[in-house]
Design an enzyme around this catalytic site. Structure first.
Site, PDB file in Angstrom:
ATOM      1  N   GLU A  39       0.842  -1.200   0.000  1.00 22.67           N
ATOM      2  CA  GLU A  39       0.000   0.000   0.000  1.00 22.67           C
ATOM      3  C   GLU A  39       0.876   1.248   0.000  1.00 22.67           C
ATOM      4  O   GLU A  39       1.915   1.290   0.668  1.00 22.67           O
ATOM      5  CB  GLU A  39      -0.907  -0.010   1.233  1.00 22.67           C
ATOM      6  CG  GLU A  39      -2.124   0.870   1.116  1.00 22.67           C
ATOM      7  CD  GLU A  39      -3.153   0.559   2.195  1.00 22.67           C
ATOM      8  OE1 GLU A  39      -3.535   1.506   2.914  1.00 22.67           O
ATOM      9  OE2 GLU A  39      -3.566  -0.617   2.325  1.00 22.67           O
ATOM     10  N   ASP A  84      -0.043   5.384   0.464  1.00 18.72           N
ATOM     11  CA  ASP A  84      -1.225   6.164   0.838  1.00 18.72           C
ATOM     12  C   ASP A  84      -0.995   7.660   0.923  1.00 18.72           C
ATOM     13  O   ASP A  84      -0.049   8.123   1.579  1.00 18.72           O
ATOM     14  CB  ASP A  84      -1.719   5.746   2.234  1.00 18.72           C
ATOM     15  CG  ASP A  84      -2.126   4.297   2.318  1.00 18.72           C
ATOM     16  OD1 ASP A  84      -2.527   3.736   1.299  1.00 18.72           O
ATOM     17  OD2 ASP A  84      -2.036   3.731   3.421  1.00 18.72           O
ATOM     18  N   GLU A  97      -3.572  10.210   2.698  1.00 18.40           N
ATOM     19  CA  GLU A  97      -4.808  10.263   3.474  1.00 18.40           C
ATOM     20  C   GLU A  97      -5.000  11.693   3.958  1.00 18.40           C
ATOM     21  O   GLU A  97      -4.189  12.211   4.722  1.00 18.40           O
ATOM     22  CB  GLU A  97      -4.737   9.298   4.656  1.00 18.40           C
ATOM     23  CG  GLU A  97      -4.680   7.847   4.212  1.00 18.40           C
ATOM     24  CD  GLU A  97      -4.141   6.899   5.275  1.00 18.40           C
ATOM     25  OE1 GLU A  97      -4.537   5.720   5.255  1.00 18.40           O
ATOM     26  OE2 GLU A  97      -3.320   7.336   6.116  1.00 18.40           O
TER      27      GLU A  97
END
Length: 316
Positions: A124, A126, A128
């Protein structure tokens, strides 16, 4: 003499003012440095070409023949998009304008993942964007997992140097065998360099690109201390300028690694970011990275000794 003094004071004022664009309740807003525009090197595509609805279909609104997309959180559902293909390395970018107002508990995620395919050892990368209650402003968090290393959070957080609710800003991921770079308006805000210390947790399998908005009250606000207040709904995030350029693997392909990629006819390689110019940051980019980390970063897992008695290997 008085004229010279006045001229000197004016010069000092101009010099000082150049350090700041404004001073407001958000604190000092610094002028960002000039950097190369990686987003100008790659083509933009409609969301209808590169992505499809992941969930919350009624809360996904496509506009201008798919050039723009609104993803919405309301009392009924969040919503999200997912890329039509998986990618092994590449450049992934979108311009995003965030919801204004009271957004505690709301999270907009622009990220890459293969958790749908590798439940126990997923990768992953990310972005955010966290609606934040106390300062009434959005916070940007980045994170990375490789091979299911979710027990070690690698979060870093920065305050943005602009109001992300007023206009579109570009959020980009560069991922190749040399490093992972997170960029905001083409300014690097984080670099994860591939080396022996990080090799076991470096994303190594093809991933899909996602854009989602959801209610993260329990996760993002101290166990629900500042939950989403749906009195202020709907929360609308607008997306534009989609760029998905990478080593492409169709989801119907059973191959689980990047050994078979669809070559983009407009590029010289199946991996568009494998060239020397993408192997390391330029001086301008390093200056930008240091500017963000020196003036805007307020949390790094590598400095959280209360959380990690033994720091992750890459922190050393």
């Amino acid at each position: 003499m008085a004229f010279l003094q006045e001229k000197f004071l004016l010069l000092c004022l101009v010099t000082f003012s150049s350090l700041f664009l404004e001073v407001s309740s958000r604190g000092a807003v610094y002028r960002p440095p000039t950097v190369e525009r990686l987003t100008d090197r790659f083509p933009r595509i409609p969301f209808t070409q590169g992505m499809s609805t992941l969930f919350g279909e009624s809360n996904v609104h496509l506009k201008s023949n798919g050039s723009y997309a609104d993803i919405i959180l309301d009392i009924t559902s969040g919503s999200g998009l997912i890329s039509k293909n998986r990618y092994y390395h590449g450049f992934f970018s979108a311009s995003i304008k965030l919801p204004a107002g009271f957004t505690s508990g709301v999270v907009l995620a622009f990220y890459m993942s293969n958790a749908d395919q590798f439940a126990h050892n997923h990768d992953e990368i990310d972005f955010e964007l966290l609606g934040f209650a106390k300062r009434r402003q959005w916070v940007l968090q980045t994170n990375m997992y490789g091979n299911g290393s979710v027990k070690t959070g690698r979060e870093e957080k920065v305050y943005l140097w602009f109001d992300p609710t007023q206009q579109f800003h570009q959020y980009s991921i560069l991922w190749n065998k040399h490093h992972i770079v997170f960029l905001v308006d083409n300014i690097p805000i984080r670099e994860v360099i591939y080396n022996q210390a990080v090799s076991s947790v470096y994303p190594s399998k093809p991933m899909s690109l996602y854009a989602t908005i959801w209610d993260a009250s329990e996760w993002a606000t101290s166990g629900g201390k500042y939950p989403v207040n749906y009195k202020y709904a709907p929360f609308v995030a607008s997306l534009a300028d989609l760029e998905i350029v990478g080593c492409s693997i169709q989801k119907t392909n059973a191959t689980n690694n990047g050994s078979i990629c669809s070559k983009n006819a407009t590029l010289s390689s199946s991996d568009p970011v494998d060239g020397e110019e993408y192997a390391r940051l330029s001086k301008q980019q390093m200056d930008g990275l240091n500017w963000v980390r020196g003036k805007h970063m307020y949390y790094s897992y590598c400095k959280d000794r209360a959380r990690y008695k033994v720091m992750p290997a890459e922190c050393n």
